[in-house]
Motif scaffolding. Structure first.
Motif, mmCIF file in Angstrom:
data_model
loop_
_atom_site.group_PDB
_atom_site.id
_atom_site.type_symbol
_atom_site.label_atom_id
_atom_site.label_comp_id
_atom_site.label_asym_id
_atom_site.label_seq_id
_atom_site.Cartn_x
_atom_site.Cartn_y
_atom_site.Cartn_z
ATOM 1 N N ALA A 69 0.832 -1.204 0.000
ATOM 2 C CA ALA A 69 0.000 0.000 0.000
ATOM 3 C C ALA A 69 0.866 1.253 0.000
ATOM 4 N N ARG A 70 1.905 1.256 0.829
ATOM 5 C CA ARG A 70 2.794 2.412 0.889
ATOM 6 C C ARG A 70 3.473 2.651 -0.458
ATOM 7 N N ALA A 71 3.988 1.593 -1.067
ATOM 8 C CA ALA A 71 4.649 1.728 -2.360
ATOM 9 C C ALA A 71 3.685 2.255 -3.420
ATOM 10 N N THR A 72 2.438 1.802 -3.359
ATOM 11 C CA THR A 72 1.453 2.233 -4.345
ATOM 12 C C THR A 72 1.099 3.700 -4.172
ATOM 13 N N VAL A 73 0.870 4.139 -2.944
ATOM 14 C CA VAL A 73 0.539 5.548 -2.713
ATOM 15 C C VAL A 73 1.699 6.436 -3.162
ATOM 16 N N GLU A 74 2.929 6.030 -2.867
ATOM 17 C CA GLU A 74 4.091 6.813 -3.294
ATOM 18 C C GLU A 74 4.160 6.896 -4.814
ATOM 19 N N SER A 75 3.882 5.785 -5.486
ATOM 20 C CA SER A 75 3.926 5.777 -6.950
ATOM 21 C C SER A 75 2.802 6.603 -7.551
ATOM 22 N N VAL A 76 1.603 6.508 -6.966
ATOM 23 C CA VAL A 76 0.487 7.311 -7.448
ATOM 24 C C VAL A 76 0.801 8.795 -7.296
ATOM 25 N N THR A 123 0.327 3.651 9.156
ATOM 26 C CA THR A 123 0.840 3.225 7.858
ATOM 27 C C THR A 123 -0.319 3.068 6.887
ATOM 28 N N ALA A 124 -0.005 3.052 5.606
ATOM 29 C CA ALA A 124 -1.034 3.017 4.574
ATOM 30 C C ALA A 124 -1.682 1.638 4.484
ATOM 31 N N ASP A 125 -2.934 1.614 3.985
ATOM 32 C CA ASP A 125 -3.629 0.361 3.716
ATOM 33 C C ASP A 125 -4.379 0.488 2.390
ATOM 34 N N GLY A 126 -5.167 -0.531 2.061
ATOM 35 C CA GLY A 126 -5.872 -0.518 0.781
ATOM 36 C C GLY A 126 -6.817 0.656 0.621
ATOM 37 N N GLY A 127 -7.460 1.073 1.706
ATOM 38 C CA GLY A 127 -8.353 2.219 1.634
ATOM 39 C C GLY A 127 -7.618 3.497 1.288
ATOM 40 N N ASP A 128 -6.386 3.627 1.775
ATOM 41 C CA ASP A 128 -5.587 4.809 1.444
ATOM 42 C C ASP A 128 -5.171 4.799 -0.023
ATOM 43 N N VAL A 129 -4.953 3.605 -0.568
ATOM 44 C CA VAL A 129 -4.649 3.514 -2.000
ATOM 45 C C VAL A 129 -5.837 4.029 -2.807
ATOM 46 N N THR A 130 -7.040 3.626 -2.422
ATOM 47 C CA THR A 130 -8.239 4.104 -3.112
ATOM 48 C C THR A 130 -8.358 5.616 -3.022
ATOM 49 N N ARG A 131 -8.124 6.162 -1.840
ATOM 50 C CA ARG A 131 -8.220 7.621 -1.685
ATOM 51 C C ARG A 131 -7.122 8.332 -2.469
ATOM 52 N N SER A 132 -5.948 7.744 -2.553
ATOM 53 C CA SER A 132 -4.874 8.370 -3.333
ATOM 54 C C SER A 132 -5.224 8.407 -4.813
ATOM 55 N N VAL A 133 -5.904 7.367 -5.300
ATOM 56 C CA VAL A 133 -6.341 7.346 -6.697
ATOM 57 C C VAL A 133 -7.400 8.421 -6.937
ATOM 58 N N GLU A 134 -8.345 8.535 -6.003
ATOM 59 C CA GLU A 134 -9.374 9.575 -6.125
ATOM 60 C C GLU A 134 -8.740 10.968 -6.114
ATOM 61 N N LEU A 135 -7.762 11.162 -5.257
ATOM 62 C CA LEU A 135 -7.069 12.446 -5.180
ATOM 63 C C LEU A 135 -6.311 12.716 -6.471
ATOM 64 N N SER A 136 -5.655 11.698 -7.001
ATOM 65 C CA SER A 136 -4.921 11.846 -8.254
ATOM 66 C C SER A 136 -5.845 12.238 -9.398
ATOM 67 N N ARG A 137 -6.999 11.587 -9.494
ATOM 68 C CA ARG A 137 -7.958 11.903 -10.550
ATOM 69 C C ARG A 137 -8.432 13.355 -10.446
ATOM 70 N N LEU A 138 -8.719 13.786 -9.238
ATOM 71 C CA LEU A 138 -9.194 15.155 -9.039
ATOM 72 C C LEU A 138 -8.107 16.163 -9.402
ATOM 73 N N ILE A 139 -6.886 15.883 -8.995
ATOM 74 C CA ILE A 139 -5.771 16.769 -9.337
ATOM 75 C C ILE A 139 -5.620 16.861 -10.846
ATOM 76 N N GLY A 140 -5.751 15.742 -11.547
ATOM 77 C CA GLY A 140 -5.646 15.753 -13.002
ATOM 78 C C GLY A 140 -6.740 16.576 -13.659
ATOM 79 N N THR A 141 -7.956 16.485 -13.136
ATOM 80 C CA THR A 141 -9.065 17.261 -13.695
ATOM 81 C C THR A 141 -8.849 18.750 -13.493
ATOM 82 N N VAL A 142 -8.501 19.131 -12.278
ATOM 83 C CA VAL A 142 -8.240 20.546 -11.994
ATOM 84 C C VAL A 142 -7.024 21.020 -12.790
#
Length: 313
Positions: free
Chosen positions: A136-143, A278-297
């Motif tokens: 989860a940590r590696a994924t959030v960092e990569s996102v 530490t990060a978990d699967g739910g944080d990965v989901t939120r990081s993806v949602e945050l990434s999508r929003l940042i891309g739109t803005v």
């Protein structure tokens, strides 16, 4: 033709969101194959050889972008079409979200073997010994990092320089991914590609971090913590750019990032970014949602910037 560029950027962002990456004949993949062939001729274990390799490939790509843009400069419709197709081909927001969402699903289901295999689609880390939290940590960092590298940075340079900016940035970023590492083969040869990528991402990374602060509350995060952790921890990261966005994401999601990272060629221990759990699967989901929003803005801001730059010219 500022209106054509602005419309093209918006259409390209929409195409990436709806269609994802081009299924066949992806220009970035074609560039990668060309770079590999060139490397078989230009490779020497020296910085100067790597600088010439990087300058030649990026320079040629920018040159093609300049020629293409000049061919459509008299037609706003043609410029918008060319810019849209180019933006679509260089953005990686949809593929990033897809990989991140798939990883979150694997982690939530406890499918560690599938999650370890999936991590290869996000970064070049070794995942054999990573547990659920490590993945989860590696994924959030990569996102976080790729939201800057694959979304905001190309839009930034597209807004300022049009098609040449889009393709030139993507060429430099692709070369950095290919040779800009510290393995024994590329420590010297890839130095120029890594430094060029650092330079081109200085402003986009900080723009991404600021957008992270602004967008954090929308996904249940904290703008205040995002800004505070970014100011406190970003400079501790070995990368002048990745540290900005990773620290901002850590603060926004109220989690800890950093620690030991194993690559195929080396291992390193990075400073901890953020506070709390530490990060978990739910944080990965939120990081993806945050990434999508940042891309739109970011897409909207890029279009506005293109209009302002075009009018000043």
């Amino acid at each position: 033709m500022s209106s054509g560029r602005a419309v093209g950027l918006l259409l390209g962002v929409a195409a990436d969101a709806v269609l994802g990456d081009p299924k066949r004949g992806h220009p970035v993949a074609a560039f990668g194959r060309t770079a590999q062939r060139a490397e078989s001729v230009t490779y020497r274990d020296s910085r100067s050889a790597g600088v010439l390799h990087t300058a030649g490939l990026v320079g040629a790509t920018v040159g093609l972008g300049v020629i293409s843009q000049r061919m459509v400069r008299r037609s706003p419709v043609a410029e918008a079409t060319l810019t849209a197709l180019t933006t679509w081909s260089v953005l990686g927001g949809a593929s990033l979200a897809r990989e991140g969402s798939a990883m979150a699903a694997h982690l939530d289901s406890g499918e560690l073997a599938a999650a370890r295999s999936r991590l290869r689609g996000l970064c070049g880390r070794r995942a054999d010994d990573l547990d659920n939290q490590g993945l989860a940590r590696a994924t959030v960092e990569s996102v976080a990092e790729n939201t800057s590298d694959a979304v905001i940075a190309p839009l930034f340079w597209g807004a300022l320089a049009g098609v040449p900016g889009l393709v030139g940035y993507r060429a430099a970023n692709t070369l950095d991914a290919m040779i800009g590492n510290r393995s024994s083969r590329y420590r010297a040869f890839g130095w120029g590609a890594a430094r060029l990528d650092d330079l081109l991402n200085l402003l986009p990374a900080r723009t991404t971090a600021m957008l992270t602060v602004v967008c954090a509350p929308v996904v249940g995060g904290s703008a205040r913590e995002s800004g505070r952790i970014r100011r406190r921890d970003a400079s501790a990261h070995p990368s002048p750019n990745a540290g900005q966005v990773e620290a901002a994401f850590a603060g926004a999601l109220r989690i800890r990032l950093g620690g030991r990272i194993d690559y195929e060629h080396a291992a390193e221990t990075r400073p901890v970014l953020g506070e709390g759990r530490t990060a978990d699967g739910g944080d990965v989901t939120r990081s993806v949602e945050l990434s999508r929003l940042i891309g739109t803005v970011g897409g909207a801001l890029a279009a506005v910037t293109a209009l302002v730059v075009g009018r000043r010219r």
